[in-house]
Motif scaffolding. Structure first.
Motif, short mmCIF file in Angstrom:
data_model
loop_
_atom_site.label_atom_id
_atom_site.label_comp_id
_atom_site.label_asym_id
_atom_site.label_seq_id
_atom_site.Cartn_x
_atom_site.Cartn_y
_atom_site.Cartn_z
N LEU A 137 0.83 -1.22 0.00
CA LEU A 137 0.00 0.00 0.00
C LEU A 137 0.86 1.26 0.00
CD1 LEU A 137 -2.86 -1.06 2.43
CD2 LEU A 137 -3.09 -0.48 0.03
N PHE A 138 1.96 1.21 0.76
CA PHE A 138 2.87 2.37 0.73
C PHE A 138 3.43 2.55 -0.68
CE2 PHE A 138 3.94 1.95 5.52
CZ PHE A 138 2.77 2.63 5.83
N LEU A 179 1.90 1.73 -3.41
CA LEU A 179 0.81 2.30 -4.22
C LEU A 179 0.69 3.81 -4.00
CD1 LEU A 179 -1.65 1.77 -6.11
CD2 LEU A 179 -3.02 1.45 -4.04
N ILE A 180 0.81 4.21 -2.73
CA ILE A 180 0.74 5.65 -2.42
C ILE A 180 1.86 6.40 -3.16
CG2 ILE A 180 1.04 7.36 -0.57
CD1 ILE A 180 -0.26 5.28 1.34
N GLU A 181 3.05 5.81 -3.15
CA GLU A 181 4.19 6.45 -3.80
C GLU A 181 3.99 6.53 -5.32
OE1 GLU A 181 6.47 7.92 -2.13
OE2 GLU A 181 7.48 8.58 -3.95
#
Lengths: 31, 590
Positions: free
Chosen positions: A16-17, A19-21
């Motif tokens: 998820l991190f 994906l955020i990036e």
């Protein structure tokens, strides 16, 4: 199994991190 | 549809819409940090919580910081829920002496409750201690619902604000959602349910002596399910003479599971159990609680966006779609089964799998409401519905849980469809699309596409995998109905609904594992692009409506929005539905 659960949670949270990036860079590139 | 069914349906809709208006205005004040009345009582406690946790409630976050806070908070809840289940045998409040939960079931349940799905691969009364029910599951009911509401508040701010990267503060939105909305409503509903006879106790199960001992040679379904084996039964006595009657803190969990569109239940059969939903009045209250907050949030959106007509337009689209599907479900369940022709019961509506105290309308309306919202609790067994009666609730989930939808998640999902609707309208007239004065450009369209396509991808991929590699004994029927059970299961988990066709046994490692992945991805891989979309919209100027702009508060836009929702859902799922419920319907009514 308990260790596997912790490991999978870490992997999914890191995903998820990631994906955020990626979306952050995509948004930056769109401007 | 009988006149009585129509009356129940109309009464429900009128009460729902009437109650949603004041609650929506109240929640707008909560998210705009305006005095809301309850802050006089709970304000000091709110400030104490911020101080104790070291949070600066005035510190605004950009979309990335907001998303990181959501992910970390939910990951912590996930681990805590898993740990409590595994350790419940060593923890207090376990009068039945239940052991730690099986790891696969614990993983599935932890993901299920953290993601607001509440898919239950276990029987609550025979698997979870009171400690687990209260401190793991009920806590997640509150915080997972509040997470959805917080993300929704951030998304609305993204639409309403201009030229900023600030979307609010996740911790403040989370805390205020729980303190000022979910907690007070839950207390009121729990007390009302207790008044209707729902248990609220920490005492263990009671043992009742059977008036007529069960015949071991002809076991009843209850005996086969193990419900008639009392701890005090004599060793070697094959004839159960006593029944264990489970009870516990039911009312408090039933209240938040409905209000937070969590679903599930204290008991395995959820609100079909007479202790969880004893009367027609408790049925009405729980049914209203399922849709109340999601409907009210439309008004909250209108107020926060500075144009109440926008909220009415979204609510109108949701209500028309819900009324259509609820009508179709009630109609399907009121149609007699043709296989009963000649038996003397051919004119009766289908009552299999339904509680007689609720009847056809009360059961079918619940089925539509629980699948329209991402609730998933049941008061009848959807597996026993007629083929089309089961298909309409399934399609409601497959539309993406936006017809009211989950608390917060339903509204931000519908607003993403609104972005797609104005994009489609823009393509048709050759203008740059705008929504609430914000230009919809390639980045926003890409985010909307990701958000809309992930759940169908999970549903169809999971269904295909289960058909090819899943355990064949998981389904109770071969042929189209078995396929419907699989499709329903993944439609439910892949859209964070949580309801189940009762004929599916989802306790194997395949189902618990694949289901956990589907629930996780469909929740968080949607929330991140939703926040990215909000961040992008917040940074834009708000343009004045020109003569060529499509008004997004009128009937034309409401029709366009409904058409987009229906077309996306239909194009994606009609082929799969043709293999399941449609084929079964054609075989039954040939």
């Amino acid at each position: 199994m308990d260790i596997l659960f912790i490991a999978l949670t870490v992997v999914f949270v890191l995903g998820l991190f990631g994906l955020i990036e990626v979306l952050g860079r995509l948004k930056g590139g769109a401007k | 549809m009988m006149p009585n069914d129509m009356l129940q349906f109309a009464f429900f809709l009128v009460v729902l819409l009437a109650a949603s208006w004041p609650l929506g205005l109240y929640m707008a004040r909560v998210y705009q940090d305006k005095p809301c009345g309850l802050d006089k009582v709970l304000g000091p406690f709110e400030r104490l919580l911020y101080r104790a946790s070291g949070v600066d409630p005035q510190g605004e976050m950009n979309w990335k910081t907001y998303a990181v806070a959501v992910v970390l908070f939910n990951a912590l809840g996930l681990v805590a829920t898993y740990a409590i289940q595994r350790l419940q045998g060593l923890l207090p409040l376990n009068p039945a002496g239940l052991p730690g939960v099986d790891p696969f079931i614990a993983i599935n349940t932890a993901v299920s409750f953290a993601t607001n799905t509440n898919w239950q691969a276990y029987g609550g009364e025979t698997t979870m201690s009171f400690f687990t029910q209260m401190l793991a599951l009920t806590v997640q009911n509150f915080v997972s619902a509040a997470t959805g509401m917080a993300v929704m508040a951030a998304f609305i701010r993204g639409l309403a604000r201009r030229e900023t990267d600030r979307l609010g503060n996740f911790w403040r939105d989370l805390t205020r959602s729980i303190l000022y909305v979910l907690l007070p409503l839950s207390v009121v509903l729990a007390l009302a349910l207790i008044g209707q006879g729902v248990p609220q106790t920490l005492d263990g199960p009671v043992v009742a002596r059977l008036v007529e001992p069960a015949d071991a040679a002809r076991p009843t379904p209850e005996a086969a399910a193990g419900a008639l084996t009392a701890p005090s039964a004599r060793p070697g006595d094959a004839t159960p003479r006593e029944q264990v009657i489970a009870r516990g803190p039911v009312a408090s969990q039933a209240a938040i599971k409905q209000l937070g569109t969590n679903g599930g239940g204290f008991f395995n059969v959820n609100s079909a159990h007479p202790f969880e939903n004893p009367t027609p009045l408790s049925n009405l209250l729980e049914l209203l609680a399922i849709l109340l907050i999601p409907a009210a949030l439309c008004h909250t959106f209108g107020v926060m966006a500075g144009d109440r007509r926008q909220g009415f337009a979204v609510l109108a689209a949701m209500t028309i779609l819900f009324a259509l599907f609820a009508f179709l479900t009630i109609q399907a369940e009121g149609t007699p089964n043709p296989l009963l022709a000649g038996t003397g019961a051919q004119s009766a509506p289908s009552l299999e799998g339904k509680e007689t105290r609720f009847g056809v309308a009360g059961s079918a309306l619940w089925a539509a409401a629980t699948t329209a919202a991402s609730n998933g609790s049941v008061n009848a067994m959807h597996d026993s519905f007629s083929p089309l009666g089961g298909m309409w609730p399934m399609l409601l989930m497959q539309l993406g849980e936006v017809v009211y939808g989950g608390v917060g998640s339903g509204l931000y999902g519908m607003l993403v469809f609104a972005v797609v609707a104005v994009f489609v309208a823009g393509l048709m007239v050759g203008r740059t699309p705008e929504y609430l004065g914000k230009k919809i450009e390639p980045f926003e369209t890409k985010m909307a596409a990701i958000i809309i396509l992930i759940p169908p991808f999970l549903c169809l991929l999971g269904t295909a995998l289960a058909c090819v590699a899943g355990p064949p004994d998981a389904i109770s029927n071969p042929g189209p109905h078995g396929f419907s059970q699989i499709l329903y299961g993944f439609s439910s988990m892949g859209n964070n609904n949580g309801s189940a066709f009762a004929g599916l046994t989802a306790t194997s490692p395949f189902w618990t594992g694949a289901g956990a992945v589907a629930m996780f991805v469909s929740r968080y891989w949607l929330i991140v692009p939703v926040l990215a979309l909000a961040g992008s919209l917040a940074g834009k100027k708000r343009l004045q409506d020109g003569p060529g702009a499509l008004p997004t508060h009128g009937p034309l836009f409401v029709a366009l929005l409904m058409a987009v929702v229906l077309v996306v859902g239909a194009l994606t799922f009609v082929p799969a539905l043709a293999l399941g419920p449609v084929a079964e319907h054609l075989a039954l009514f040939k």
